[in-house]
Write a protein that holds these residues in place. Sequence first.
Motif, short mmCIF file in Angstrom:
data_model
loop_
_atom_site.label_atom_id
_atom_site.label_comp_id
_atom_site.label_asym_id
_atom_site.label_seq_id
_atom_site.Cartn_x
_atom_site.Cartn_y
_atom_site.Cartn_z
N GLY A 19 3.45 2.95 -6.85
CA GLY A 19 3.82 3.31 -8.12
C GLY A 19 3.40 2.22 -9.33
O GLY A 19 3.53 2.67 -10.52
N LEU A 20 2.80 1.37 -8.92
CA LEU A 20 2.39 0.39 -10.00
C LEU A 20 0.99 0.63 -10.56
O LEU A 20 0.05 1.30 -9.80
CB LEU A 20 2.21 -1.09 -9.23
N ALA A 21 0.87 0.70 -11.88
CA ALA A 21 -0.39 1.10 -12.51
C ALA A 21 -1.49 0.10 -12.14
O ALA A 21 -2.68 0.17 -12.12
CB ALA A 21 -0.14 0.98 -14.15
N ARG A 22 -1.21 -1.12 -12.07
CA ARG A 22 -2.23 -2.29 -11.55
C ARG A 22 -1.37 -3.35 -10.51
O ARG A 22 -0.30 -3.55 -10.65
CB ARG A 22 -2.51 -3.19 -12.88
N ARG A 23 -2.31 -3.65 -9.51
CA ARG A 23 -1.79 -4.30 -8.51
C ARG A 23 -2.55 -5.84 -8.61
O ARG A 23 -3.94 -5.70 -8.83
CB ARG A 23 -1.88 -4.01 -7.05
N THR A 24 -1.78 -6.85 -8.35
CA THR A 24 -2.42 -8.22 -8.05
C THR A 24 -3.13 -8.11 -6.91
O THR A 24 -2.98 -7.21 -5.88
CB THR A 24 -1.38 -9.47 -8.03
N GLU A 25 -3.79 -9.03 -6.26
CA GLU A 25 -4.53 -9.04 -5.12
C GLU A 25 -3.65 -9.18 -3.94
O GLU A 25 -3.82 -8.48 -3.06
CB GLU A 25 -5.52 -10.37 -4.95
N ASP A 26 -2.61 -9.98 -3.87
CA ASP A 26 -1.37 -10.12 -2.94
C ASP A 26 -0.85 -8.51 -2.86
O ASP A 26 -0.54 -8.47 -1.70
CB ASP A 26 -0.38 -11.03 -3.30
N GLN A 27 -0.75 -8.10 -4.03
CA GLN A 27 -0.07 -6.64 -3.84
C GLN A 27 -0.82 -5.65 -3.04
O GLN A 27 -0.50 -5.00 -2.46
CB GLN A 27 0.57 -6.20 -5.27
N GLU A 28 -2.03 -5.55 -3.40
CA GLU A 28 -3.11 -4.92 -2.81
C GLU A 28 -3.03 -4.98 -1.34
O GLU A 28 -3.26 -4.24 -0.53
CB GLU A 28 -4.45 -4.83 -3.59
N VAL A 29 -3.05 -6.29 -0.64
CA VAL A 29 -3.15 -6.57 0.63
C VAL A 29 -1.88 -6.18 1.21
O VAL A 29 -1.83 -5.63 2.27
CB VAL A 29 -3.36 -7.99 0.67
N GLU A 30 -0.81 -6.46 0.56
CA GLU A 30 0.64 -5.88 0.86
C GLU A 30 0.50 -4.38 1.12
O GLU A 30 1.08 -3.74 2.19
CB GLU A 30 1.59 -6.46 0.14
N LEU A 31 0.16 -3.54 0.16
CA LEU A 31 0.13 -2.15 0.15
C LEU A 31 -0.84 -1.60 1.27
O LEU A 31 -0.26 -0.92 1.98
CB LEU A 31 -0.45 -1.68 -1.24
N LEU A 32 -2.07 -2.22 1.48
CA LEU A 32 -2.76 -1.76 2.57
C LEU A 32 -2.39 -2.05 3.97
O LEU A 32 -2.36 -1.31 4.91
CB LEU A 32 -4.13 -2.42 2.35
N THR A 33 -1.61 -3.32 3.95
CA THR A 33 -1.14 -3.49 5.31
C THR A 33 0.07 -2.48 5.63
O THR A 33 0.07 -2.15 6.88
CB THR A 33 -0.36 -4.97 5.34
N LEU A 34 1.08 -2.34 4.82
CA LEU A 34 2.13 -1.26 4.87
C LEU A 34 1.69 0.07 5.32
O LEU A 34 2.08 0.74 5.89
CB LEU A 34 2.80 -1.19 3.65
N SER A 35 0.37 0.31 4.54
CA SER A 35 -0.15 1.63 4.95
C SER A 35 -0.88 1.76 6.04
O SER A 35 -1.09 2.86 6.79
CB SER A 35 -1.23 2.03 3.53
N TRP A 36 -1.41 0.76 6.70
CA TRP A 36 -2.27 0.89 7.65
C TRP A 36 -1.55 0.43 9.10
O TRP A 36 -2.15 0.85 10.09
CB TRP A 36 -3.62 -0.03 7.63
N PHE A 37 -0.60 -0.39 9.04
CA PHE A 37 0.07 -0.83 10.40
C PHE A 37 0.43 0.02 11.30
O PHE A 37 0.58 0.37 12.55
CB PHE A 37 1.05 -1.86 10.23
N THR A 38 0.90 1.55 10.73
CA THR A 38 1.37 2.55 11.38
C THR A 38 0.36 3.53 12.08
O THR A 38 0.55 4.35 12.78
CB THR A 38 2.07 3.35 10.63
N ASP A 39 -0.75 2.95 11.80
CA ASP A 39 -1.86 3.72 12.41
C ASP A 39 -2.02 3.22 14.24
O ASP A 39 -2.64 3.86 14.74
CB ASP A 39 -3.33 3.29 11.87
N HIS A 40 -1.46 2.21 14.34
CA HIS A 40 -1.55 1.68 15.74
C HIS A 40 -0.29 1.95 16.56
O HIS A 40 0.88 2.08 15.91
CB HIS A 40 -1.88 0.15 15.51
N ALA A 41 -0.58 1.87 17.77
CA ALA A 41 0.46 2.20 18.89
C ALA A 41 1.52 1.11 18.83
O ALA A 41 2.90 1.45 18.83
CB ALA A 41 0.00 2.56 20.16
#
Length: 285
Positions: free
Chosen positions: A156-178
């Motif tokens: 929901g953030l209009a802009r994200r810091t580098e750390d926030q972008e890394v956190e978002l991607l980690t949360l989005s992608w870790f469920t791809d794995h068994a």
Amino acid sequence: MTEKQGVAPMTDAARIHWTALGERTGQPPVVLLHGGPGLPDYLGPVAATVADLAPVYRYDQRGTGRSPWYGRHTLARHVADLTELLDAWGAASAVLIGHSYGADLASRFCLAHPDRVAGMLLLCGPFVGDWRAGDRAARDRRMSAAQQSRLRALLGLARRTEDQEVELLTLSWFTDHADPERGWHWAAQDARQRRPVNWVMNRELGGAGRADPLDQHLDALRRCLPARVEILGGTEDPRPLSALEALALRLDVPLTRVDGAGHEPWLERPEAVREVLRGFVRGRG
């Protein structure tokens, strides 16, 4: 093993960075198509499993990685890019291995240029039909309530810091794995390496895919498929395996199920995936 890199100019002045591994000749090359859309190439480990059997090409799709470009993204333009790259590589045809969105791209290329596809392995995609509800439900089961809440807040953030972008991607992608523990490690690593994400490209190609879904072209795709086609999927991919099973039936092609693997099965079941890929490239698919 020799690795070569180059930049191919496209007819619209875009420049696509590519990498080739292996030197074996006398058969069509293998071309790896990465997913996203909007991510740079990440299929180097997959290339290494078959590069002793055939030359393997991969590339950063326009607007990602080392292929900087600004403009409107269309599915037709991405198909045209692959056509022009094959011309630049001097390849009359190629064996296509597409992962995730790359499997969709491979399928659309086959529809447009069936004479240039010597074989096609669809790796964890394309997902057609009503698969998104099952995907969302599986991801929710793999996330805690706090993780779900945090992901919604970051999105929901209009802009994200580098750390926030890394956190978002980690949360989005870790469920791809068994395996959730190893999945978190892989996702956190990828969140720093598969950057930057081209979110505009993601939205535009995602919208194009919804406006002209591959589902509507499956009968035509089946008629133009090469003799050698296979689908491979992980049984623990949050995207439901039943969608790939339905696709395999619709196209009348074999499906290999990799037990205990998610959306990037070469990480969790490397030997099983290696065996399938090598057999396919050798022509036993």
